[in-house]
Design an enzyme around this catalytic site. Structure first.
Site, PDB file in Angstrom:
ATOM      1  CB  SER A  66      -0.944   0.041   1.401  1.00  0.00           C
ATOM      2  OG  SER A  66       0.079   0.050   2.257  1.00  0.00           O
ATOM      3  CG  ASP A 100      -3.775  -3.015  -2.091  1.00  0.00           C
ATOM      4  OD1 ASP A 100      -4.759  -3.192  -2.912  1.00  0.00           O
ATOM      5  OD2 ASP A 100      -3.954  -3.209  -0.980  1.00  0.00           O
ATOM      6  CD  GLU A 152     -11.339   0.049  -4.802  1.00  0.00           C
ATOM      7  OE1 GLU A 152     -10.102  -0.244  -4.906  1.00  0.00           O
ATOM      8  OE2 GLU A 152     -12.044   0.510  -4.067  1.00  0.00           O
ATOM      9  CG  HIS A 198      -9.983  -2.784   2.630  1.00  0.00           C
ATOM     10  ND1 HIS A 198     -10.578  -1.394   1.918  1.00  0.00           N
ATOM     11  CD2 HIS A 198      -9.555  -3.589   1.500  1.00  0.00           C
ATOM     12  CE1 HIS A 198      -9.972  -1.705   0.747  1.00  0.00           C
ATOM     13  NE2 HIS A 198      -9.548  -3.078   0.477  1.00  0.00           N
ATOM     14  N   GLY A 226     -10.562  -7.158   0.465  1.00  0.00           N
ATOM     15  CA  GLY A 226     -11.166  -7.444   1.912  1.00  0.00           C
ATOM     16  C   GLY A 226     -11.097  -8.964   2.227  1.00  0.00           C
ATOM     17  N   GLY A 227     -10.034  -9.697   1.622  1.00  0.00           N
ATOM     18  CA  GLY A 227     -10.065 -11.175   1.748  1.00  0.00           C
ATOM     19  C   GLY A 227     -10.101 -11.747   3.231  1.00  0.00           C
ATOM     20  CG  ASN A 247      -6.197  -7.449  -2.648  1.00  0.00           C
ATOM     21  OD1 ASN A 247      -5.834  -8.179  -3.749  1.00  0.00           O
ATOM     22  ND2 ASN A 247      -6.451  -6.056  -2.891  1.00  0.00           N
ATOM     23  CB  VAL A 248      -4.879 -11.990   2.360  1.00  0.00           C
ATOM     24  CG1 VAL A 248      -5.181 -12.079   3.914  1.00  0.00           C
ATOM     25  CG2 VAL A 248      -5.734 -12.666   1.396  1.00  0.00           C
ATOM     26  CB  THR A 250      -6.945  -7.500   8.312  1.00  0.00           C
ATOM     27  OG1 THR A 250      -7.267  -6.309   7.677  1.00  0.00           O
ATOM     28  CG2 THR A 250      -7.147  -7.580   9.619  1.00  0.00           C
TER      29      THR A 250
HETATM   30  P1  13P Z   1      -8.061  -7.360   4.306  1.00  0.00           P
HETATM   31  O1  13P Z   1      -7.208  -6.370   5.001  1.00  0.00           O
HETATM   32  O2  13P Z   1      -9.590  -7.520   4.728  1.00  0.00           O
HETATM   33  O3  13P Z   1      -7.514  -8.535   4.150  1.00  0.00           O
HETATM   34  O4  13P Z   1      -8.105  -6.659   2.916  1.00  0.00           O
HETATM   35  C1  13P Z   1      -6.860  -6.522   2.064  1.00  0.00           C
HETATM   36  C2  13P Z   1      -7.260  -5.835   0.892  1.00  0.00           C
HETATM   37  O5  13P Z   1      -8.393  -5.775   0.172  1.00  0.00           O
HETATM   38  C3  13P Z   1      -5.935  -4.779   0.276  1.00  0.00           C
HETATM   39  O6  13P Z   1      -6.480  -4.142  -0.748  1.00  0.00           O
END
Ligand code: 13P
Length: 308
Positions: A66, A100, A152, A198, A226-227, A247-248, A250
């Site tokens: 990011s 990202d 997006e 996210h 927001g995986g 995408n993962v 968190t």
């Molecule tokens: P999470 O933090 O929910 O895994 O989402 C990550 C994401 O979508 C990064 O763009």
């Protein structure tokens, strides 16, 4: 004096890049109906965790950063660390580097020139026509350098690392807007708000009717943001419906922080940072390995190392 002039550094950088182009990973995933994990890294430990998991799972991986990770680590250190780790730790598997949620043109253009094979321009909080105009501009520059662009539509809410229980509202993208956006911008991959968020939230979900409708009309690879915090069964169903990148972020941050806190509390007298940090690498490796199995990318790297 190191003796390295600008030209020599350029030479070193060019020859150190051992990353593959994201298009090679994604086209294989699309052909064989699985998804590639795009893992947000924040430090050396998370890069090592992802790389080791990829080797253990024999899986391709996307490492993504990011703008705040770039601010924290610096763009050059990131590209050097990721490409060197790809070369030295994960030479048997293909790894691609992606930006990202790029919101700043300078950063996006620097990434395009620094070995990233894909950048995300996130202008989704603007009116659709402005989002289209800004995205088109990035596509023009990126495509001239053989770099893919992710666009997006419908801002994806929440923030990485956020683990509040419920979001007030999770707005959805409008199908017609997604179709128009993809047609006009010529992006290579598309992210759209389809119910995930996210962070980890009790009310995030996947609206499969919207995903199906998008996949029906839009043929480019779909990126699920927001995986973290989405049920495994729903992730599997989303992959069946044609999601090719997940995408993962968190889940990796939590694995790192929880482990570090626990290890520090148990070893208050420790004076070697490496002894405190090593378990965090293993914790991230475990999480990423599990995702690779869930996404169906495990076992897909054999003989599949494609270099650019
Ligand atoms: P999470 O933090 O929910 O895994 O989402 C990550 C994401 O979508 C990064 O763009």
């Amino acid at each position: 004096m190191s003796g390295f002039g600008r030209y020599d550094w350029q030479f070193v950088i060019t020859n150190c890049i051992m990353l593959v182009h994201i298009k090679d990973l994604v086209s294989e995933a699309k052909k064989n109906n699985y998804a590639i994990g795009a893992f947000n890294i924040t430090n050396l430990e998370s890069v090592l965790g992802v790389a080791r998991a990829a080797v253990k799972a024999d899986s391709p991986a996307i490492i993504q950063v990011s703008e705040s990770a770039i601010e924290y680590m610096g763009l050059k250190p990131i590209t050097h660390i990721v490409s060197t780790v790809a070369k030295n730790v994960a030479a048997s598997v293909p790894i691609a580097l992606h930006l990202d949620h790029g919101t700043n043109f300078d950063t996006i253009f620097e990434c395009i020139s620094s070995g990233f094979s894909s950048v995300h321009i996130d202008a989704s909080n603007l009116a659709l026509d402005e989002n289209i105009n800004l995205t088109k501009h990035v596509v023009k520059v990126a495509h001239a350098k053989n770099v893919w662009v992710q666009g997006e539509v419908g801002a994806i809410v929440g923030s990485h690392g956020d683990i509040k229980s419920k979001l007030k509202e999770i707005p959805l993208a409008k199908l017609e807007e997604v179709i128009k956006f993809v047609k006009e911008t010529k992006v290579d991959t598309i992210a759209a708000a389809i119910g995930t968020a996210h962070g980890i939230h009790a009310n995030e979900d996947i609206v499969f009717s919207l995903l199906k409708a998008i996949k029906d009309k839009v043929k480019i690879p779909f990126v699920l943001h927001g995986g973290s915090g989405v049920l495994d069964a729903k992730i599997k169903k989303a992959i069946k419906e044609g999601v090719n990148i997940i995408n993962v972020g968190t889940d990796l941050k939590i694995a790192f922080c929880r482990t570090l806190i626990e290890v520090c509390l148990k070893n208050r007298e420790e004076a070697d940072p490496r002894n405190l940090l090593k378990p965090t690498i293993a914790a991230i490796e475990r999480v990423v390995f599990g995702k690779m199995k869930l996404f169906g990318s495990a076992g897909r790297a054999v003989g599949n190392k494609i270099e650019t």
